[in-house]
Design a protein around this motif. Structure first.
Motif, PDB file in Angstrom:
ATOM      1  N   LEU A  79       0.823  -1.201   0.000  1.00 54.13           N
ATOM      2  CA  LEU A  79       0.000   0.000   0.000  1.00 54.13           C
ATOM      3  C   LEU A  79       0.860   1.255   0.000  1.00 54.13           C
ATOM      4  O   LEU A  79       1.890   1.310   0.684  1.00 54.13           O
ATOM      5  N   PRO A  80       0.461   2.285  -0.751  1.00 50.19           N
ATOM      6  CA  PRO A  80       1.143   3.576  -0.614  1.00 50.19           C
ATOM      7  C   PRO A  80       1.068   4.041   0.833  1.00 50.19           C
ATOM      8  O   PRO A  80       0.026   3.889   1.497  1.00 50.19           O
ATOM      9  N   LYS A  81       2.151   4.615   1.313  1.00 51.06           N
ATOM     10  CA  LYS A  81       2.186   5.007   2.720  1.00 51.06           C
ATOM     11  C   LYS A  81       1.103   6.010   3.074  1.00 51.06           C
ATOM     12  O   LYS A  81       0.492   5.927   4.150  1.00 51.06           O
ATOM     13  N   ALA A  82       0.858   6.973   2.200  1.00 53.31           N
ATOM     14  CA  ALA A  82      -0.168   7.972   2.491  1.00 53.31           C
ATOM     15  C   ALA A  82      -1.540   7.316   2.634  1.00 53.31           C
ATOM     16  O   ALA A  82      -2.338   7.707   3.496  1.00 53.31           O
ATOM     17  N   ILE A  83      -1.814   6.300   1.819  1.00 55.46           N
ATOM     18  CA  ILE A  83      -3.107   5.613   1.876  1.00 55.46           C
ATOM     19  C   ILE A  83      -3.212   4.770   3.136  1.00 55.46           C
ATOM     20  O   ILE A  83      -4.242   4.774   3.832  1.00 55.46           O
ATOM     21  N   ALA A  84      -2.163   4.011   3.439  1.00 57.25           N
ATOM     22  CA  ALA A  84      -2.177   3.183   4.653  1.00 57.25           C
ATOM     23  C   ALA A  84      -2.302   4.048   5.910  1.00 57.25           C
ATOM     24  O   ALA A  84      -3.045   3.713   6.838  1.00 57.25           O
ATOM     25  N   ALA A  85      -1.584   5.162   5.934  1.00 51.17           N
ATOM     26  CA  ALA A  85      -1.661   6.063   7.085  1.00 51.17           C
ATOM     27  C   ALA A  85      -3.054   6.660   7.218  1.00 51.17           C
ATOM     28  O   ALA A  85      -3.609   6.761   8.330  1.00 51.17           O
ATOM     29  N   HIS A  86      -3.636   7.068   6.102  1.00 46.44           N
ATOM     30  CA  HIS A  86      -4.986   7.628   6.123  1.00 46.44           C
ATOM     31  C   HIS A  86      -5.974   6.635   6.739  1.00 46.44           C
ATOM     32  O   HIS A  86      -6.821   7.003   7.569  1.00 46.44           O
ATOM     33  N   ALA A  87      -5.867   5.366   6.344  1.00 51.16           N
ATOM     34  CA  ALA A  87      -6.780   4.349   6.868  1.00 51.16           C
ATOM     35  C   ALA A  87      -6.649   4.211   8.382  1.00 51.16           C
ATOM     36  O   ALA A  87      -7.657   4.110   9.104  1.00 51.16           O
ATOM     37  N   LYS A  88      -5.408   4.207   8.872  1.00 49.62           N
ATOM     38  CA  LYS A  88      -5.203   4.078  10.316  1.00 49.62           C
ATOM     39  C   LYS A  88      -5.686   5.320  11.060  1.00 49.62           C
ATOM     40  O   LYS A  88      -6.355   5.234  12.091  1.00 49.62           O
ATOM     41  N   LEU A  89      -5.318   6.479  10.555  1.00 47.57           N
ATOM     42  CA  LEU A  89      -5.578   7.722  11.270  1.00 47.57           C
ATOM     43  C   LEU A  89      -7.063   8.069  11.309  1.00 47.57           C
ATOM     44  O   LEU A  89      -7.538   8.648  12.302  1.00 47.57           O
ATOM     45  N   THR A  90      -7.807   7.722  10.273  1.00 46.42           N
ATOM     46  CA  THR A  90      -9.248   7.994  10.306  1.00 46.42           C
ATOM     47  C   THR A  90      -9.950   7.135  11.345  1.00 46.42           C
ATOM     48  O   THR A  90     -10.999   7.533  11.865  1.00 46.42           O
ATOM     49  N   ARG A  91      -9.375   5.972  11.644  1.00 47.31           N
ATOM     50  CA  ARG A  91      -9.944   5.149  12.716  1.00 47.31           C
ATOM     51  C   ARG A  91      -9.583   5.698  14.089  1.00 47.31           C
ATOM     52  O   ARG A  91     -10.259   5.423  15.073  1.00 47.31           O
ATOM     53  N   ILE A  92      -8.505   6.475  14.151  1.00 48.01           N
ATOM     54  CA  ILE A  92      -8.092   7.081  15.417  1.00 48.01           C
ATOM     55  C   ILE A  92      -8.932   8.304  15.736  1.00 48.01           C
ATOM     56  O   ILE A  92      -9.352   8.508  16.881  1.00 48.01           O
ATOM     57  N   ASN A  93      -9.192   9.150  14.719  1.00 48.95           N
ATOM     58  CA  ASN A  93      -9.967  10.374  14.961  1.00 48.95           C
ATOM     59  C   ASN A  93     -10.749  10.728  13.699  1.00 48.95           C
ATOM     60  O   ASN A  93     -10.216  11.334  12.767  1.00 48.95           O
ATOM     61  N   SER A  94     -12.011  10.365  13.687  1.00 48.24           N
ATOM     62  CA  SER A  94     -12.856  10.628  12.524  1.00 48.24           C
ATOM     63  C   SER A  94     -13.246  12.089  12.421  1.00 48.24           C
ATOM     64  O   SER A  94     -13.809  12.515  11.399  1.00 48.24           O
ATOM     65  N   GLY A  95     -12.961  12.893  13.437  1.00 47.37           N
ATOM     66  CA  GLY A  95     -13.305  14.300  13.429  1.00 47.37           C
ATOM     67  C   GLY A  95     -12.292  15.182  12.730  1.00 47.37           C
ATOM     68  O   GLY A  95     -12.517  16.385  12.577  1.00 47.37           O
TER      69      GLY A  95
END
Length: 341
Positions: A79-95
């Motif tokens: 996975l591209p790092k930006a995409i993988a990070a986005h997936a993790k971070l949106t689960r951390i803070n959806s706001g």
């Protein structure tokens, strides 16, 4: 009081007003490797309203030792790092609004990606991109926080255009390719990543909430294995003759000066990367540094380094042929990984 940010709001230098400022702030992170994963984690968990993640690379197993947002499934899926990070971070803070950008930051796109934010965080691995960030930030009066880490050594400083020295005041010339160690040639331990990125994040919070009186005025340098810490006072380091902040000549925003001009060589499964200016590369020193990492062949004309399934052919004038790919982004990644700029 917001439950999520209650402990941060209780911290008096931030408080309710500071939290409101964080929620309205826009931050760009350049590089989503080791430093970038820690920085983005801090920004998103702290409630920074908008975070842009910029990276050209994809997750590999060797990243997992220190790039804390990624896991084995990310590496298995390439996975591209930006995409993988986005997936993790949106689960951390959806706001928080998180924008992943899978791209190589260049003179062609740097202003588009950086000029609309309140702060830029440096999580890159080479000076040419940092000079590009510096040019955009000085041109548009955007503060940014420089940081670097390799082996057990780290460095950071906060740069505020018009108030502090810019990067070219502190480092007028970039080191030549091959002169500086990288994580892929000298290694790196995870703790130095967290130390540098956490210092960077703290300076970022100070800037975003307006606590400029609390900013660290130094260039901090530390080596955590042998327990060395150096504070370099740079507060009076602005140079009137600085090409960037003194003369406002933003050379790195000129496409013709983009480092590592790359072209795919038709029919050869090879990408040629050329330095932006003339140089002389010490191939003997580079051969010694690369020898523990793979097979090195050397003659008086060039150096060949085998990083299976690719081969890097390095010439004394700094030109590099990356064999085994016609993908320019992949070739640039390999160039940065092994040559170091």
């Amino acid at each position: 009081m917001d439950t999520r940010y209650s402990r941060q709001i209780l911290f008096a230098p931030i408080g309710r007003s500071g939290q409101d400022q964080l929620s309205q702030s826009r931050v760009a992170i350049v590089g989503m490797g080791a430093l970038g994963t820690v920085l983005s984690n801090h920004m998103v968990r702290a409630g920074v309203g908008f975070v842009r993640l910029i990276d050209r690379d994809f997750v590999e197993p060797s990243n997992l030792q220190r790039q804390m947002l990624y896991d084995e499934s990310d590496a298995a899926e390439h996975l591209p790092k930006a995409i993988a990070a986005h997936a993790k971070l949106t689960r951390i803070n959806s706001g928080v609004t998180i924008e992943p950008v899978v791209a190589d930051l260049t003179a062609y796109n740097a202003e588009v990606l950086l000029a609309d934010v309140d702060l830029v965080l440096d999580a890159t691995d080479n000076f040419q991109v940092r000079y590009l960030v510096n040019d955009v930030c000085v041109k548009h009066s955007i503060p940014w926080v420089y940081g670097g880490a390799v082996s057990a050594t780290g460095t950071f400083t906060a740069i505020r255009p018009g108030e502090t020295p810019c990067l070219r005041c502190l480092f007028p010339e970039a080191p030549n390719p091959g002169e500086m160690a990288t994580c892929d040639t000298a290694g790196v331990i995870g703790p130095i990543i967290h130390i540098v990125a956490s210092y960077q994040a703290t300076e970022a919070f100070k800037i975003l909430v307006g606590a400029t009186d609390a900013l660290n005025p130094n260039l901090e340098h530390f080596e955590i294995w042998q327990n060395r810490h150096q504070q370099i006072k740079v507060v009076n380091g602005r140079r009137a003759d600085c090409p960037c902040c003194g003369q406002r000549d933003f050379a790195f925003l000129h496409p013709e000066t983009q480092d590592g001009q790359a072209v795919s060589l038709c029919g050869r499964d090879t990408v040629q990367i050329s330095p932006a200016s003339s140089m002389s590369l010490d191939l003997d020193a580079l051969a010694v540094r690369l020898a523990p990492l793979g097979q090195v062949e050397r003659n008086k004309f060039l150096l060949r380094f085998h990083a299976e399934p690719h081969t890097l052919v390095v010439f004394p004038d700094g030109r590099v042929l990356v064999q085994g790919t016609d993908d320019i982004t992949q070739a640039r990644t390999l160039h940065a990984k092994y040559i170091g700029a």
